[in-house]
Design a protein around this motif. Structure first.
Motif, short mmCIF file in Angstrom:
data_model
loop_
_atom_site.label_atom_id
_atom_site.label_comp_id
_atom_site.label_asym_id
_atom_site.label_seq_id
_atom_site.Cartn_x
_atom_site.Cartn_y
_atom_site.Cartn_z
N GLN A 123 0.84 -1.20 0.00
CA GLN A 123 0.00 0.00 0.00
C GLN A 123 0.87 1.24 0.00
OE1 GLN A 123 -2.55 -0.39 3.51
NE2 GLN A 123 -4.09 -1.49 2.31
N LYS A 124 0.73 2.07 -1.02
CA LYS A 124 1.51 3.31 -1.06
C LYS A 124 0.61 4.50 -0.74
CE LYS A 124 3.03 7.11 -3.33
NZ LYS A 124 2.34 8.14 -4.12
N TYR A 125 1.06 5.33 0.18
CA TYR A 125 0.30 6.52 0.55
C TYR A 125 1.06 7.77 0.10
CZ TYR A 125 -2.61 3.37 3.23
OH TYR A 125 -3.47 2.36 3.58
N GLY A 126 0.42 8.59 -0.70
CA GLY A 126 1.04 9.80 -1.23
C GLY A 126 1.06 10.94 -0.22
N GLY A 127 1.67 12.05 -0.62
CA GLY A 127 1.91 13.18 0.27
C GLY A 127 0.67 13.72 0.96
N THR A 128 -0.45 13.85 0.23
CA THR A 128 -1.65 14.39 0.86
C THR A 128 -2.25 13.40 1.85
OG1 THR A 128 -2.89 13.66 -1.08
CG2 THR A 128 -2.36 16.00 -0.97
N SER A 129 -1.97 12.10 1.64
CA SER A 129 -2.50 11.08 2.55
C SER A 129 -1.75 11.03 3.87
CB SER A 129 -2.45 9.69 1.88
OG SER A 129 -3.20 9.70 0.69
N VAL A 130 -0.52 11.59 3.88
CA VAL A 130 0.25 11.64 5.14
C VAL A 130 0.64 13.08 5.46
CG1 VAL A 130 1.19 9.28 4.97
CG2 VAL A 130 2.41 11.14 3.83
N ALA A 131 -0.27 14.01 5.11
CA ALA A 131 0.05 15.44 5.17
C ALA A 131 0.26 15.97 6.59
CB ALA A 131 -1.04 16.25 4.47
N ASP A 132 -0.39 15.37 7.57
CA ASP A 132 -0.22 15.83 8.95
C ASP A 132 -0.41 14.63 9.90
OD1 ASP A 132 -3.01 15.40 9.24
OD2 ASP A 132 -3.41 17.42 8.47
N ILE A 133 -0.32 14.91 11.18
CA ILE A 133 -0.38 13.83 12.17
C ILE A 133 -1.72 13.09 12.13
CG2 ILE A 133 -0.40 13.38 14.68
CD1 ILE A 133 2.40 13.76 13.34
N ASP A 134 -2.80 13.84 11.96
CA ASP A 134 -4.12 13.18 11.89
C ASP A 134 -4.20 12.25 10.69
OD1 ASP A 134 -5.06 14.27 14.17
OD2 ASP A 134 -6.11 15.95 13.19
N ARG A 135 -3.65 12.70 9.57
CA ARG A 135 -3.66 11.87 8.36
C ARG A 135 -2.80 10.61 8.58
NH1 ARG A 135 -7.29 11.20 5.69
NH2 ARG A 135 -5.87 9.99 4.39
N ILE A 136 -1.65 10.78 9.21
CA ILE A 136 -0.76 9.63 9.46
C ILE A 136 -1.47 8.60 10.36
CG2 ILE A 136 1.39 8.92 10.62
CD1 ILE A 136 2.69 11.43 9.43
N LYS A 137 -2.20 9.12 11.35
CA LYS A 137 -2.96 8.21 12.23
C LYS A 137 -4.06 7.50 11.43
CE LYS A 137 -2.25 10.55 16.65
NZ LYS A 137 -2.86 11.46 17.64
N ALA A 138 -4.68 8.23 10.50
CA ALA A 138 -5.73 7.63 9.68
C ALA A 138 -5.14 6.54 8.78
CB ALA A 138 -6.41 8.71 8.83
N VAL A 139 -3.96 6.80 8.24
CA VAL A 139 -3.28 5.79 7.41
C VAL A 139 -2.97 4.55 8.24
CG1 VAL A 139 -1.07 5.28 6.28
CG2 VAL A 139 -2.35 7.35 5.65
N ALA A 140 -2.47 4.77 9.46
CA ALA A 140 -2.18 3.63 10.35
C ALA A 140 -3.44 2.80 10.55
CB ALA A 140 -1.63 4.14 11.68
N GLY A 141 -4.57 3.47 10.73
CA GLY A 141 -5.85 2.78 10.91
C GLY A 141 -6.22 1.95 9.69
N CYS A 142 -6.01 2.53 8.54
CA CYS A 142 -6.32 1.88 7.27
C CYS A 142 -5.44 0.62 7.08
CB CYS A 142 -6.06 2.90 6.16
SG CYS A 142 -6.77 2.51 4.60
N VAL A 143 -4.16 0.74 7.43
CA VAL A 143 -3.23 -0.38 7.30
C VAL A 143 -3.65 -1.51 8.25
CG1 VAL A 143 -0.83 -1.11 7.72
CG2 VAL A 143 -1.29 1.09 6.60
N VAL A 144 -3.95 -1.14 9.48
CA VAL A 144 -4.34 -2.14 10.49
C VAL A 144 -5.63 -2.85 10.07
CG1 VAL A 144 -5.20 -2.38 12.87
CG2 VAL A 144 -3.09 -1.11 12.42
N LYS A 145 -6.55 -2.08 9.49
CA LYS A 145 -7.80 -2.68 9.01
C LYS A 145 -7.50 -3.77 7.97
CE LYS A 145 -12.08 -1.23 6.74
NZ LYS A 145 -11.90 -0.81 5.35
N THR A 146 -6.57 -3.49 7.06
CA THR A 146 -6.21 -4.47 6.04
C THR A 146 -5.59 -5.71 6.67
OG1 THR A 146 -5.67 -2.55 4.67
CG2 THR A 146 -5.06 -4.70 3.79
N VAL A 147 -4.75 -5.49 7.69
CA VAL A 147 -4.12 -6.61 8.38
C VAL A 147 -5.18 -7.47 9.08
CG1 VAL A 147 -2.58 -7.21 10.30
CG2 VAL A 147 -1.88 -5.48 8.63
N LYS A 148 -6.15 -6.80 9.68
CA LYS A 148 -7.22 -7.52 10.39
C LYS A 148 -8.07 -8.34 9.43
CE LYS A 148 -7.84 -4.91 14.64
NZ LYS A 148 -8.47 -3.69 15.17
N GLU A 149 -8.08 -7.93 8.16
CA GLU A 149 -8.82 -8.71 7.15
C GLU A 149 -8.04 -9.97 6.76
OE1 GLU A 149 -9.41 -5.76 4.12
OE2 GLU A 149 -11.06 -4.80 5.21
#
Ligand code: ASP
Ligand code: MG
Length: 410
Positions: A5-31
């Motif tokens: 999974q590649k996340y571009g600059g706007t997807s990791v633009a700030d701390i909230d976005r980075i936390k959201a990405v972490a959530g998205c990654v964990v969701k995929t792992v849980k699947e």
């Protein structure tokens, strides 16, 4: 499945976005999937670093530039790994070098030569989510390199290929590949899938969803790529091998490129060797020529040769060409920058006739003059006055009924 999974600059633009990405990654792992994450630098960070370099030096060395620019992605990879750990999962951030990405030594636009995967495979087996800093590699001599702007896409596709991943997901701020830029054409439609070749044409036309080199890599190694948004659950667009459905669609997309300039060499003698001389000089200067038009002279004497080059190289090309005017026995050289290239792309063109004619007719009906034409098996491009670029894309989108899903039309 193993998913990159590649996340571009706007997807990791700030701390909230980075936390959201972490959530998205964990969701995929849980699947039930294994995940390797590739991150870009925070939005705007690479530009900021380039700007800093130019504040201390008028001509920063490319080796140092690469070391500097690679830092943006290191920051996001470490922060993303920490955010994933905070959610209770094992994560390991890796630089390009630690991921074993070896490149040639062409700083600022290095090519990947090999990826050693032992470390990543071991970490995956041990249950780690790997978070790789995109856009970077290392030379055999251990110098840090970067892969050209937008290069994190290439990191992701190359890692997916090296690890034999089942899928490479490119998360960005648009929810897929569209029939045209939705900002220009309100009726633009998101495509469920598109062939590699079409994507390559659109990417080189400036549809900025994927870096061109990453698409070339995906074609070569048949990496299935999905472009989707990290801001929604929309399934995105699958970039894949051509299939029968795709061939039924004559035109899949329309786009323009405003980054070209036209050079015309006037009154050259119509004899062997002129084009060879002209384009050899330009190629030697590492300038990429796109369209070339040479008129057939009616009297067997003088003719004109026009060609396009990237706008960033236009002045250099003009100087170069002026320098050999005498040698070419030409009358003069002219540069025109207020032009745009509009194109329609579709693998169905291989088997359908009349596509170019319909394009010309559509432009003619709106009084748009065509300065030059070029075609490939799956693309027709027309050079037009830049002021008509948006209009041209809109009317072509209309003429080829791109707003309507072909599958629903038949
Ligand atoms: N950060 C780099 C750039 O802005 C690479 C990337 O984002 O893909 O070009
Ligand atoms: Mg990008």
């Amino acid at each position: 499945m193993l998913i990159v999974q590649k996340y571009g600059g706007t997807s990791v633009a700030d701390i909230d976005r980075i936390k959201a990405v972490a959530g998205c990654v964990v969701k995929t792992v849980k699947e039930g999937h294994k995940v390797v994450v590739v991150v870009s630098a925070m939005a705007g960070e690479t530009d900021k670093l380039i700007n800093l370099a130019h504040q201390v030096s008028s001509n920063p060395s490319e080796r140092e530039m690469d070391l500097l620019l690679s830092s943006g992605e290191r920051v996001t990879s470490a922060l993303t790994a920490m955010a994933i750990e905070e959610l209770g999962h094992k994560a390991m951030a890796l630089t390009g070098r630690q991921m074993g990405i070896y490149t040639d030594a062409v700083h600022t636009k290095a090519r990947i030569e090999k990826i050693t995967t032992e470390r990543a495979k071991k970490a995956l087996d041990e249950g780690y989510i790997i978070v790789v800093a995109g856009f970077q590699g290392v030379t055999e001599a251990e110098d840090v390199t970067t892969l050209g702007r937008g290069g994190s896409d290439l990191s992701a596709v190359a890692i997916a290929s090296a690890l034999n991943a089942d899928l490479c997901e490119i998360y960005t701020d648009v929810d897929g590949v569209y029939t045209a830029d939705p900002n220009i054409v309100p009726g633009a439609r998101k495509l469920d899938k598109i062939s590699y070749e079409e994507m390559l044409e659109l990417a080189s036309l400036g549809a900025k969803v994927l870096q061109t080199r990453s698409v070339e890599f995906a074609i070569k190694y048949e990496v299935p790529v999905v472009v989707r948004s990290s801001f929604s659950d929309n399934p995105g667009t699958l970039v894949t091998k051509e299939d029968e459905d795709m061939e039924n669609v004559v035109v899949s997309g329309a786009a323009y490129d405003k980054n070209q300039a036209k050079i015309t060499v006037m009154g050259v003698p119509d004899k062997p060797g002129i084009a060879a001389k002209l384009f050899k000089g330009i190629a030697d200067a590492n300038i990429v020529v796109d369209m070339i038009v040479q008129n057939i002279s009616s009297d067997g004497k003088a003719t004109d040769i026009s060609f396009t080059v990237p706008k960033t190289d236009s002045k250099k090309t003009l100087k170069l060409t002026e320098g050999i005017v005498k040698e070419l026995e030409a009358r003069g050289v002219a540069l025109r920058e207020d032009i745009a290239k509009v194109s329609i792309v579709g693998v169905g063109m291989r088997t359908h006739s009349g596509v170019a004619a319909e394009m010309f007719d559509t432009l003619a009906k709106h009084g748009i003059n065509i300065i030059a034409i070029s075609t490939s098996e799956i693309k027709v491009s027309c050079l037009i006055d830049v002021k008509y670029a948006e209009l041209a894309v809109r009317i072509l989108h209309d003429a080829f009924e791109l707003s309507t899903d072909f599958a629903k039309r038949i």
